[in-house]
Design a protein around this motif. Structure first.
Motif, PDB file in Angstrom:
ATOM      1  N   GLY A   1       0.821  -1.217   0.000  1.00  0.00           N
ATOM      2  CA  GLY A   1       0.000   0.000   0.000  1.00  0.00           C
ATOM      3  C   GLY A   1       0.851   1.261   0.000  1.00  0.00           C
ATOM      4  N   VAL A   2       0.411   2.264   0.787  1.00  0.00           N
ATOM      5  CA  VAL A   2       1.089   3.564   0.772  1.00  0.00           C
ATOM      6  C   VAL A   2       2.578   3.444   1.135  1.00  0.00           C
ATOM      7  CG1 VAL A   2       1.099   5.895   1.763  1.00  0.00           C
ATOM      8  CG2 VAL A   2      -1.072   4.753   1.285  1.00  0.00           C
ATOM      9  N   ASP A   3       2.905   2.558   2.077  1.00  0.00           N
ATOM     10  CA  ASP A   3       4.328   2.376   2.433  1.00  0.00           C
ATOM     11  C   ASP A   3       5.128   1.939   1.208  1.00  0.00           C
ATOM     12  OD1 ASP A   3       3.730   3.014   5.003  1.00  0.00           O
ATOM     13  OD2 ASP A   3       3.707   0.936   5.745  1.00  0.00           O
ATOM     14  N   GLY A   4       4.531   1.097   0.401  1.00  0.00           N
ATOM     15  CA  GLY A   4       5.177   0.629  -0.826  1.00  0.00           C
ATOM     16  C   GLY A   4       5.362   1.770  -1.821  1.00  0.00           C
ATOM     17  N   LEU A   5       4.362   2.638  -1.914  1.00  0.00           N
ATOM     18  CA  LEU A   5       4.467   3.786  -2.835  1.00  0.00           C
ATOM     19  C   LEU A   5       5.627   4.682  -2.443  1.00  0.00           C
ATOM     20  CD1 LEU A   5       0.734   4.994  -3.083  1.00  0.00           C
ATOM     21  CD2 LEU A   5       2.010   3.634  -4.769  1.00  0.00           C
ATOM     22  N   VAL A   6       5.713   4.967  -1.147  1.00  0.00           N
ATOM     23  CA  VAL A   6       6.765   5.854  -0.643  1.00  0.00           C
ATOM     24  C   VAL A   6       8.130   5.237  -0.925  1.00  0.00           C
ATOM     25  CG1 VAL A   6       7.738   6.888   1.466  1.00  0.00           C
ATOM     26  CG2 VAL A   6       5.242   6.835   1.120  1.00  0.00           C
ATOM     27  N   LEU A   7       8.224   3.939  -0.653  1.00  0.00           N
ATOM     28  CA  LEU A   7       9.484   3.213  -0.857  1.00  0.00           C
ATOM     29  C   LEU A   7       9.882   3.200  -2.335  1.00  0.00           C
ATOM     30  CD1 LEU A   7      11.299   1.637   1.029  1.00  0.00           C
ATOM     31  CD2 LEU A   7      10.040  -0.443   0.442  1.00  0.00           C
ATOM     32  N   GLY A   8       8.953   2.807  -3.165  1.00  0.00           N
ATOM     33  CA  GLY A   8       9.232   2.708  -4.606  1.00  0.00           C
ATOM     34  C   GLY A   8       9.677   4.047  -5.178  1.00  0.00           C
ATOM     35  N   SER A   9       8.957   5.115  -4.829  1.00  0.00           N
ATOM     36  CA  SER A   9       9.277   6.405  -5.443  1.00  0.00           C
ATOM     37  C   SER A   9      10.603   6.942  -4.909  1.00  0.00           C
ATOM     38  CB  SER A   9       8.149   7.411  -5.246  1.00  0.00           C
ATOM     39  OG  SER A   9       8.011   7.712  -3.897  1.00  0.00           O
ATOM     40  N   SER A  10      10.877   6.729  -3.605  1.00  0.00           N
ATOM     41  CA  SER A  10      12.128   7.293  -3.083  1.00  0.00           C
ATOM     42  C   SER A  10      13.338   6.519  -3.618  1.00  0.00           C
ATOM     43  CB  SER A  10      12.111   7.374  -1.553  1.00  0.00           C
ATOM     44  OG  SER A  10      12.148   6.077  -1.029  1.00  0.00           O
ATOM     45  N   VAL A  11      13.218   5.209  -3.743  1.00  0.00           N
ATOM     46  CA  VAL A  11      14.333   4.428  -4.293  1.00  0.00           C
ATOM     47  C   VAL A  11      14.564   4.814  -5.757  1.00  0.00           C
ATOM     48  CG1 VAL A  11      15.093   2.099  -4.935  1.00  0.00           C
ATOM     49  CG2 VAL A  11      14.104   2.498  -2.680  1.00  0.00           C
ATOM     50  N   ALA A  12      13.467   4.909  -6.528  1.00  0.00           N
ATOM     51  CA  ALA A  12      13.611   5.275  -7.949  1.00  0.00           C
ATOM     52  C   ALA A  12      14.318   6.622  -8.064  1.00  0.00           C
ATOM     53  CB  ALA A  12      12.240   5.323  -8.620  1.00  0.00           C
ATOM     54  N   LYS A  13      13.870   7.568  -7.250  1.00  0.00           N
ATOM     55  CA  LYS A  13      14.445   8.921  -7.310  1.00  0.00           C
ATOM     56  C   LYS A  13      15.941   8.875  -7.009  1.00  0.00           C
ATOM     57  CE  LYS A  13      11.498  12.077  -6.419  1.00  0.00           C
ATOM     58  NZ  LYS A  13      10.453  12.274  -5.424  1.00  0.00           N
ATOM     59  N   SER A  14      16.320   8.087  -6.004  1.00  0.00           N
ATOM     60  CA  SER A  14      17.735   8.111  -5.628  1.00  0.00           C
ATOM     61  C   SER A  14      18.628   7.493  -6.709  1.00  0.00           C
ATOM     62  CB  SER A  14      17.960   7.480  -4.251  1.00  0.00           C
ATOM     63  OG  SER A  14      17.566   6.148  -4.301  1.00  0.00           O
ATOM     64  N   TYR A  15      18.041   6.726  -7.640  1.00  0.00           N
ATOM     65  CA  TYR A  15      18.844   6.190  -8.747  1.00  0.00           C
ATOM     66  C   TYR A  15      18.531   6.882 -10.073  1.00  0.00           C
ATOM     67  CZ  TYR A  15      20.509   2.649  -5.562  1.00  0.00           C
ATOM     68  OH  TYR A  15      21.115   2.009  -4.514  1.00  0.00           O
ATOM     69  N   GLY A  16      17.835   8.008 -10.001  1.00  0.00           N
ATOM     70  CA  GLY A  16      17.515   8.769 -11.222  1.00  0.00           C
ATOM     71  C   GLY A  16      16.576   8.022 -12.159  1.00  0.00           C
ATOM     72  N   MET A  17      15.718   7.160 -11.560  1.00  0.00           N
ATOM     73  CA  MET A  17      14.785   6.383 -12.399  1.00  0.00           C
ATOM     74  C   MET A  17      13.364   6.936 -12.255  1.00  0.00           C
ATOM     75  SD  MET A  17      16.148   2.596 -11.335  1.00  0.00           S
ATOM     76  CE  MET A  17      15.688   1.582 -12.739  1.00  0.00           C
ATOM     77  N   GLN A  18      12.506   6.570 -13.208  1.00  0.00           N
ATOM     78  CA  GLN A  18      11.094   6.909 -13.109  1.00  0.00           C
ATOM     79  C   GLN A  18      10.372   5.708 -12.496  1.00  0.00           C
ATOM     80  OE1 GLN A  18      10.429  10.100 -13.984  1.00  0.00           O
ATOM     81  NE2 GLN A  18      12.620  10.127 -14.452  1.00  0.00           N
ATOM     82  N   PHE A  19       9.354   5.983 -11.691  1.00  0.00           N
ATOM     83  CA  PHE A  19       8.679   4.918 -10.947  1.00  0.00           C
ATOM     84  C   PHE A  19       7.283   4.667 -11.518  1.00  0.00           C
ATOM     85  CE2 PHE A  19       6.135   4.042  -6.893  1.00  0.00           C
ATOM     86  CZ  PHE A  19       6.386   2.680  -6.924  1.00  0.00           C
ATOM     87  N   ILE A  20       7.039   3.403 -11.904  1.00  0.00           N
ATOM     88  CA  ILE A  20       5.694   3.032 -12.386  1.00  0.00           C
ATOM     89  C   ILE A  20       5.079   2.026 -11.440  1.00  0.00           C
ATOM     90  CG2 ILE A  20       6.696   1.304 -13.999  1.00  0.00           C
ATOM     91  CD1 ILE A  20       4.174   1.675 -15.722  1.00  0.00           C
ATOM     92  N   THR A  21       3.806   2.246 -11.112  1.00  0.00           N
ATOM     93  CA  THR A  21       3.129   1.325 -10.207  1.00  0.00           C
ATOM     94  C   THR A  21       1.639   1.302 -10.530  1.00  0.00           C
ATOM     95  OG1 THR A  21       3.066   0.616  -7.887  1.00  0.00           O
ATOM     96  CG2 THR A  21       2.614   2.947  -8.303  1.00  0.00           C
TER      97      THR A  21
ATOM     98  N   HIS B   1       2.970   9.852  -5.821  1.00  0.00           N
ATOM     99  CA  HIS B   1       4.254   9.161  -5.688  1.00  0.00           C
ATOM    100  C   HIS B   1       4.801   8.602  -7.000  1.00  0.00           C
ATOM    101  CE1 HIS B   1       4.227   9.411  -1.325  1.00  0.00           C
ATOM    102  NE2 HIS B   1       2.939   9.144  -1.395  1.00  0.00           N
ATOM    103  N   ALA B   2       3.906   8.226  -7.914  1.00  0.00           N
ATOM    104  CA  ALA B   2       4.369   7.536  -9.132  1.00  0.00           C
ATOM    105  C   ALA B   2       4.626   8.529 -10.249  1.00  0.00           C
ATOM    106  CB  ALA B   2       3.325   6.526  -9.573  1.00  0.00           C
ATOM    107  N   ASP B   3       5.559   8.165 -11.149  1.00  0.00           N
ATOM    108  CA  ASP B   3       5.781   8.969 -12.355  1.00  0.00           C
ATOM    109  C   ASP B   3       4.891   8.481 -13.487  1.00  0.00           C
ATOM    110  OD1 ASP B   3       8.071  10.546 -11.315  1.00  0.00           O
ATOM    111  OD2 ASP B   3       8.919   8.542 -11.074  1.00  0.00           O
ATOM    112  N   ILE B   4       4.521   7.196 -13.428  1.00  0.00           N
ATOM    113  CA  ILE B   4       3.608   6.612 -14.427  1.00  0.00           C
ATOM    114  C   ILE B   4       2.587   5.761 -13.664  1.00  0.00           C
ATOM    115  CG2 ILE B   4       3.412   5.179 -16.503  1.00  0.00           C
ATOM    116  CD1 ILE B   4       6.483   5.523 -16.875  1.00  0.00           C
ATOM    117  N   LEU B   5       1.300   5.965 -13.990  1.00  0.00           N
ATOM    118  CA  LEU B   5       0.250   5.159 -13.375  1.00  0.00           C
ATOM    119  C   LEU B   5      -0.021   3.957 -14.273  1.00  0.00           C
ATOM    120  CD1 LEU B   5      -2.279   8.053 -12.623  1.00  0.00           C
ATOM    121  CD2 LEU B   5      -0.604   7.055 -11.050  1.00  0.00           C
ATOM    122  N   GLN B   6      -0.118   2.795 -13.672  1.00  0.00           N
ATOM    123  CA  GLN B   6      -0.459   1.623 -14.467  1.00  0.00           C
ATOM    124  C   GLN B   6      -1.888   1.182 -14.192  1.00  0.00           C
ATOM    125  OE1 GLN B   6       2.336  -1.748 -14.503  1.00  0.00           O
ATOM    126  NE2 GLN B   6       0.578  -3.091 -14.200  1.00  0.00           N
TER     127      GLN B   6
END
Ligand SMILES: C=C(O[C@@H]1C=C(C(=O)O)C=C[C@H]1O)C(=O)O
Length: 364
Positions: A168-188, A202-207
């Motif tokens: 859930g929300v914890d996963g969103l926060v985790l996914g987006s912060s990890v992606a950001k720290s590696y200069g990646m875009q986050f899709i979920t 939190h996401a850069d792309i909504l699936q």
């Protein structure tokens, strides 16, 4: 007795009248078609009851010399032509169609471009977001190999209500912060209209996942955001239904849409789904949207990922979606089909020769 010339000249006159009448009739049918579209009956304009009613009326009126069978044949042809006209008018207006926008749509998502002539993208990452260690290890590994879009599910559409449902929300926060720290875009994935706002934060792309492709309320809601939306083809969705799903998003004003073919349900059991590459070719031909192929869900088994990805690129896909997990055996979902790091390394090397390069990478 009239001469052949006189009779032919009379026929020429009737032809002109028939032509005018046929086109007047066609214009009326086109008007009816527009009303049907407004009423939401755009899937099929065919009305057999109305056609039958007209044929019966014509049979009563027919004084010959044409037999009723002949009259029926001629009018059935007129009905078909009218129907074609109604439906082609309808298709012309679809926002996803190349008839409306001939050039490719190219999305700019942070540092990534998707669609058109730009290099194809890889979307990779685990099925589910499970922990910080898992996401960090995956993002570090993938970003070092040039992958720019990190996937990871925080809300999981599981077949069983007792299966792992995601962080859930914890996963969103985790996914987006990890992606950001590696200069990646986050899709979920977003599964519920009530979550669109928080996921979009939190996401850069909504699936929109396969199981929700027919969730029209969700499609409208993601259409109201200005986030890029990736729409997976439904499990048993026709190409037309898939494109209409995208149309829902565009019709709300969001044209940042990526289509994703992920295999459809057929009688075949040796693969999880049947990858439909003609859908990719058709979507590329009929729409201006980027199309990517999810080989993981199409195959449901690791040994087919390379040939399927190569085939998808050959057919014109703008990217490949593949699931990668540091240790698939312990994954909380889909552990049969995710690649481990060594598997991804081999996968990447095998498809690399087929990828388009950025202009500056072309050696002269
Ligand atoms: C024009 C219409 O649409 C179609 C074409 C028809 C026709 O040409 O007469 C009749 C029924 C429909 O299949 C209609 O519904 O009236």
């Amino acid at each position: 007795m009239q001469t052949i010339e006189q009779l032919r000249s009379e026929i020429d006159g009737i032809n002109r009248e028939l032509l005018t009448l046929l086109n007047r009739r066609a214009a009326l049918a086109a008007d009816i078609g527009r009303i049907k579209s407004l009423e939401g009956k755009s899937q099929s304009h065919y009305d057999p009851v109305r056609e039958d009613q007209q044929l019966r009326e014509l049979e009563k009126l027919n004084g010959g010399p044409f037999s009723h069978a002949t009259v029926k044949k001629i009018f059935t042809e007129i009905f078909r032509a009218s129907l074609d006209l109604e439906e082609s008018n309808d298709k012309k207006q679809l926002l996803v169609s190349r008839k409306v926008k001939p050039g490719d749509t190219v999305l700019s998502i942070g540092n990534v471009r998707v669609g058109g002539e730009v290099p194809q993208v890889l979307v990779a990452g685990p099925c589910s977001i499970e922990s910080e260690e898992q996401m960090d290890a995956t993002a570090a590994f993938l970003s070092a190999r040039g992958v720019k879009i990190l996937r990871g599910g925080a809300y999981k559409p599981r077949t069983s209500p007792y299966g792992f449902q995601g962080m859930g929300v914890d996963g969103l926060v985790l996914g987006s912060s990890v992606a950001k720290s590696y200069g990646m875009q986050f899709i979920t994935e977003v599964m519920d209209t009530r979550d669109v706002e928080i996921v979009a934060e939190h996401a850069d792309i909504l699936q929109v996942g396969a199981r929700n492709m027919h969730n029209f309320a969700l499609l409208r809601e993601v259409g109201r955001t200005r986030k890029p939306v990736l729409i997976k083809r439904g499990l048993s969705a026709t190409i037309e239904e898939w494109l209409y799903a995208a149309e829902y998003v565009l019709s709300e004003g969001n044209s940042h849409v990526i289509l994703c073919e992920r295999g459809i349900r057929t009688y075949e059991k040796w693969t999880r789904n049947t990858l439909d590459l003609s859908a990719v070719a058709l979507a590329k031909q009929e729409t201006h949207l980027p199309v990517i192929v999810d080989v993981t869900h199409a195959a449901g088994r690791r040994d087919l990922l390379i040939p399927l990805a190569r085939a998808a690129l050959a057919v014109g896909a703008d990217g490949i979606h593949v699931e990668v997990h540091p240790n698939p055996a312990t994954a909380l979902s889909d552990n049969e089909q995710q690649l481990n790091f060594a598997g991804f390394e081999a996968f990447n090397a095998a498809i690399e020769p087929l990828l388009r390069r950025a202009p500056q990478e072309v050696s002269v």
